[in-house]
Scaffold this motif. Structure first.
Motif, short mmCIF file in Angstrom:
data_model
loop_
_atom_site.label_atom_id
_atom_site.label_comp_id
_atom_site.label_asym_id
_atom_site.label_seq_id
_atom_site.Cartn_x
_atom_site.Cartn_y
_atom_site.Cartn_z
N GLY A 1 24.74 55.92 37.55
CA GLY A 1 24.89 54.48 37.57
C GLY A 1 24.78 53.39 36.16
O GLY A 1 24.05 52.39 36.71
N ARG A 33 26.80 48.47 37.85
CA ARG A 33 25.83 47.93 38.82
C ARG A 33 26.64 46.19 38.62
O ARG A 33 27.22 44.96 37.88
N GLY A 89 25.45 42.09 39.24
CA GLY A 89 23.98 41.62 39.53
C GLY A 89 24.00 39.90 38.74
O GLY A 89 24.84 39.97 38.65
N LEU A 99 33.29 47.06 44.27
CA LEU A 99 31.97 47.89 43.81
C LEU A 99 32.20 49.28 44.51
O LEU A 99 31.65 50.33 43.90
N THR A 121 30.60 51.39 41.24
CA THR A 121 29.78 51.43 41.46
C THR A 121 29.38 52.50 42.38
O THR A 121 27.62 53.09 41.74
N GLU A 122 29.64 52.55 43.45
CA GLU A 122 29.37 53.18 44.55
C GLU A 122 29.83 55.28 44.12
O GLU A 122 28.59 55.76 44.13
#
Length: 273
Positions: free
Chosen positions: A261, A264, A266, A252, A255-256
């Motif tokens: 953004g 992601r 999920g 991840l 994503t950071e």
């Protein structure tokens, strides 16, 4: 997030190998938990190991019973189906060792040929199928290739017990050479070289990256094409175009660093990614 992941990796490394009497006496833990395994690369012959190794358990059962282990197979299917290669990025002890060597002070990522990823699938076939046809049920990956076994079990036992030193031969030296080559490449900037090139467990879990319950999602509408995600990827994935690549360990980091953004991780839902 990066700091939290690193702490979780270290915690996993310590907990999975935290049987202190084993380290003191250089003997193996023999409790019932050895019959359980997590989808990570951690040698069950390590003096501190509480759990079994899924690859060792699979090969051992296949070679002895000439039948697949539905228990181990179920764990690996469930792990891949739910999270894909997430375990590689967050809980794998040998992955953690590579990440710890690849510190920020010297972490200039050197390109690594993406075609070499195919070697992991060759090793996967050897690991998952070949013991069945072996006259002696030899666990080929554990015996000849596994660097985790060398680091967590072979080296401590050989260095600490004289009876093991007398058994050192070409197999031990071969695995030692593999381990040193991996760590040298990591030190010069080829991050996660074993995970990219030879790990059969990672290759298996990566097959589920595109269909797992939790997966990466990409929103192309807001992506700025700055490629910050690609620059931080320790697995050399060509993000954002290869989102959910089998090589992605779902650390991840992408994503950071994404300023928009657009990436992601999920639950799967209808839509792209």
């Amino acid at each position: 997030m990066a700091k939290g992941r690193r702490w979780l990796q270290v915690l996993s490394l310590l907990l999975l190998n935290g049987y202190l009497p084993g380290w003191v006496k250089l003997t193996l833990f023999t409790g019932k938990s050895k019959g359980v395994c997590l989808p990570v690369l951690n040698c069950s012959s390590c003096p501190g190991a509480f759990l079994g190794c899924p690859l060792g358990a699979w090969q051992g059962y296949l070679g002895a019973a000439r039948s697949p282990s539905f228990f181990v197979g179920g764990i690996l299917l469930m792990a891949g189906g739910v999270l894909g290669r997430f375990f590689c990025g967050w809980l794998c002890p040998f992955g953690a060792c590579q990440d710890l060597l690849s510190s920020k002070a010297r972490r200039r990522l050197i390109p690594w040929p993406s075609r070499l990823r195919l070697l992991a699938y060759v090793v996967l076939l050897i690991t998952f199928l070949l013991p069945y046809w072996s006259p002696t049920g030899t666990p080929y990956f554990c015996k000849y290739l596994c660097p985790a076994g060398e680091l967590f079990a072979g080296l401590p036992l050989v260095l600490g017990r004289s009876e093991f030193r007398s058994l050192v031969g070409w197999v031990f030296l071969l695995k030692m050479a593999i381990l040193l080559a991996i760590f040298l490449l990591v030190l010069v900037g080829v991050s996660r070289v074993f995970c990219r090139t030879l790990c059969p467990l990672g290759a298996w879990l990566g097959l589920f990256n595109g269909v797992s319950l939790w997966r990466m999602h990409f929103c192309p509408e807001i992506c700025r094409r700055c490629y910050s995600c690609r620059q931080v990827c320790s697995m050399g994935v060509k993000l954002p175009d290869e989102v959910n690549s089998p090589a992605c360990i779902r650390c991840l980091s992408c994503t950071e660093v994404c300023p928009a953004g657009a990436l992601r991780f999920g639950l799967n839902k209808k839509g792209k990614g």
